[in-house]
Enzyme design. Structure first.
Site, PDB file in Angstrom:
ATOM      1  N   HIS A  82      42.783  25.167  52.911  1.00  0.00           N
ATOM      2  CA  HIS A  82      43.027  26.222  53.133  1.00  0.00           C
ATOM      3  C   HIS A  82      44.532  26.163  54.104  1.00  0.00           C
ATOM      4  O   HIS A  82      44.534  25.453  54.962  1.00  0.00           O
ATOM      5  CB  HIS A  82      42.094  27.098  54.076  1.00  0.00           C
ATOM      6  CG  HIS A  82      42.585  28.511  54.316  1.00  0.00           C
ATOM      7  ND1 HIS A  82      42.084  29.454  53.413  1.00  0.00           N
ATOM      8  CD2 HIS A  82      43.311  29.090  55.162  1.00  0.00           C
ATOM      9  CE1 HIS A  82      42.657  30.676  53.592  1.00  0.00           C
ATOM     10  NE2 HIS A  82      43.391  30.281  54.852  1.00  0.00           N
ATOM     11  N   ASP A 161      36.025  40.859  57.506  1.00  0.00           N
ATOM     12  CA  ASP A 161      37.362  40.464  57.589  1.00  0.00           C
ATOM     13  C   ASP A 161      38.081  41.214  56.774  1.00  0.00           C
ATOM     14  O   ASP A 161      39.166  41.652  57.602  1.00  0.00           O
ATOM     15  CB  ASP A 161      37.558  38.892  56.996  1.00  0.00           C
ATOM     16  CG  ASP A 161      39.046  38.531  57.044  1.00  0.00           C
ATOM     17  OD1 ASP A 161      39.464  38.580  58.580  1.00  0.00           O
ATOM     18  OD2 ASP A 161      39.565  38.297  56.361  1.00  0.00           O
ATOM     19  N   ARG A 168      43.860  45.411  61.876  1.00  0.00           N
ATOM     20  CA  ARG A 168      44.660  44.386  62.694  1.00  0.00           C
ATOM     21  C   ARG A 168      46.317  44.829  62.162  1.00  0.00           C
ATOM     22  O   ARG A 168      47.140  44.834  63.160  1.00  0.00           O
ATOM     23  CB  ARG A 168      44.318  42.946  62.611  1.00  0.00           C
ATOM     24  CG  ARG A 168      43.014  42.682  63.415  1.00  0.00           C
ATOM     25  CD  ARG A 168      42.607  41.159  63.147  1.00  0.00           C
ATOM     26  NE  ARG A 168      43.574  40.157  63.133  1.00  0.00           N
ATOM     27  CZ  ARG A 168      43.562  39.037  62.482  1.00  0.00           C
ATOM     28  NH1 ARG A 168      42.750  38.827  61.371  1.00  0.00           N
ATOM     29  NH2 ARG A 168      44.606  38.360  62.585  1.00  0.00           N
ATOM     30  N   SER A 183      39.135  35.035  61.321  1.00  0.00           N
ATOM     31  CA  SER A 183      39.443  35.792  59.898  1.00  0.00           C
ATOM     32  C   SER A 183      39.645  34.581  58.871  1.00  0.00           C
ATOM     33  O   SER A 183      38.657  34.516  57.927  1.00  0.00           O
ATOM     34  CB  SER A 183      41.035  36.481  60.075  1.00  0.00           C
ATOM     35  OG  SER A 183      41.323  36.870  58.900  1.00  0.00           O
ATOM     36  N   LYS A 187      36.033  33.140  56.105  1.00  0.00           N
ATOM     37  CA  LYS A 187      35.961  32.970  54.705  1.00  0.00           C
ATOM     38  C   LYS A 187      35.509  31.684  54.312  1.00  0.00           C
ATOM     39  O   LYS A 187      35.013  31.644  53.218  1.00  0.00           O
ATOM     40  CB  LYS A 187      37.371  33.458  54.308  1.00  0.00           C
ATOM     41  CG  LYS A 187      37.732  34.958  54.329  1.00  0.00           C
ATOM     42  CD  LYS A 187      39.126  35.456  54.088  1.00  0.00           C
ATOM     43  CE  LYS A 187      39.993  35.104  55.097  1.00  0.00           C
ATOM     44  NZ  LYS A 187      41.156  35.750  55.318  1.00  0.00           N
TER      45      LYS A 187
END
Ligand code: URA
Length: 440
Positions: A82, A161, A168, A183, A187
């Site tokens: 990621h 999220d 946010r 966050s 995931k």
């Protein structure tokens, strides 16, 4: 329990219990707690921070707010990657096929571009026919058979999220290290892989503008993942310049293909090789040296490229685009950014480069904007490079002619020139594991 008391406790720097955190998250997801109270809590977290235990509890609660993928039907060790986001970041498109070609299992859920950063799913969808919404059975079967599949993240993964991120975004609380860590990791935990390699980008085109903050973010995410029983490695990479040459959907897809053919820009090749190696080592495929050798062979033999073509074909896409990248449609209009004097590129505002690509149509201004897959920018001169008057620094591509001139003037402001060559930049800045931080 009252949300008012939870906000008050955090505001004064107290440590929230798991029950308090889950009360707030669950209450928000089920619309029982209004935006304004959660906004106040987010701002209190922004200023007071969170302990590692609070952060783990927040992440765990967000991960469990929706569907959690059980990848046990896929044989072997599943490894994920990621990136915290960047400009020209097409790494997954080359790394996932390379890892699969060397025996790894990559069951990847990726995102779309939003803001100045691009998204893997948009890039893949520039191939005609490509389906990125597989059902679970198709996804598992494909990873078992081929070693990889890259699909869009389902709306059911970490819905907390989604809701918190949107809040946010409008309450100036995006750039909080604990909130970013929760966050991203919510995931990743929900997506189910056993091992996770994080690309934490640093610089003018990243959320983390300096190395110190990026190391803190990486450490927090590694701690969360390890507490959840996942083996974690974070690599910090330079995002003070766009990655590679191409920023845009078709042209990034082409650049990923070139990497798999052993060509393409050196910074992009180094970053792909590093991530693929880390993922293979974590998956138990061999030592660093053995994995390096396998990767070189997968490029030389074309096995990595074939994996990408096979994945595209399995997901309904026209895989001839992978072997004949000239099939990607060209943008109707282009405009060159030409150097007006001799010197060096001493700095680039990479976020502004990304925003220029969005102006050209390569990204989304809002969630519902349509992408122009032929739009984008090719950068021929980046930070550190010598330029001569008349050199082409970059070429801008668009489908509407009238966008080009304002986009060029915006891009010009992203470049700084000088007469002295700046220090060369490293592509890989640091590695963070649960035991240590290695600076390169
Ligand atoms: N990427 C995410 O998924 N969340 C953040 O908060 C920042 C980057």
């Amino acid at each position: 329990m009252r949300i008012y008391d939870i906000i008050e406790k955090k505001k004064r720097g107290g440590e929230l219990s798991n029950e308090e955190i889950c009360y707030a998250v669950k209450g928000y997801v089920s619309d029982k707690i209004p935006d304004y109270q959660i906004a106040a809590l987010l701002m209190a977290i922004y200023f007071q921070g969170m302990s590692d235990q609070e952060l783990y509890n927040l992440t765990d609660c967000m991960a469990k707010s929706g569907e959690t993928a059980d990848l046990s039907q896929i044989d072997g060790i599943k490894v994920d990657k990621h990136s915290t986001g960047g400009v020209g970041d097409k790494t997954t498109l080359a790394v996932a096929p390379l890892v699969a070609a060397c025996g790894g299992k990559v069951a990847k859920m990726s995102g779309r571009g939003l803001g100045f950063t691009g998204g893997t799913i948009d890039k893949l969808e520039s191939i005609p026919g490509m389906q990125t919404a597989l059902n679970q059975k198709q996804f598992f079967e494909m990873v078992n058979r081929l070693g990889l599949a890259v699909i869009g993240q389902s709306a059911d993964i970490a819905p907390a999220d989604k809701k918190l991120y949107a809040l946010r975004d409008v309450t100036a609380t995006v750039d909080s290290i604990p909130l970013i860590a929760a966050s991203i990791m919510s995931k990743k935990l929900a997506a189910g892989s056993d091992k996770i390699v994080l690309d934490v980008t640093v610089g003018s085109g990243a959320f983390m503008k300096n190395l110190e903050d990026a190391i803190t973010l990486a450490e927090k995410m590694v701690v969360i993942g390890e507490k959840a029983g996942r083996e974690m490695v974070a690599i910090l990479t330079n995002m003070d310049v766009p990655l590679g040459i191409a920023v845009g959907n078709d042209i990034e897809m082409i650049e990923a293909v070139e990497m798999l053919q052993g060509n393409g820009p050196e910074d992009f090749r180094e970053i792909c090789h590093t991530f693929a190696r880390e993922m293979l080592v974590l998956s138990g495929q061999g030592t660093e040296e053995e994995c390096d050798k396998m990767l070189r062979e997968a490029i030389k033999s074309g096995a990595g490229l074939k994996k990408l073509a096979d994945m595209v074909a399995e997901q309904g896409g026209d895989s001839t685009y992978i072997y004949h990248t000239e099939k990607f449609p060209k943008a109707k209009y282009s405009l060159d950014f030409v150097a007006e004097q001799d010197g060096y590129v001493v700095k680039m505002d990479t976020e502004q480069c990304g925003k220029t690509a969005v102006m050209l149509g390569a990204g989304r201004e809002t969630k519902d904007s349509l992408i122009d897959s032929a739009a984008g920018i090719r950068f021929f001169k980046k930070t550190g490079q010598k330029v001569r008057k008349g050199d082409i620094l970059a070429t801008l591509y668009a489908s509407k002619e009238n966008i080009l001139a304002p986009a060029l003037s915006f891009l010009k402001d992203a470049y700084q020139f000088g007469q002295k060559q700046p220090e060369p930049q490293k592509n890989i800045l640091a590695k963070v594991t649960k035991d240590r931080v290695i600076l390169y």
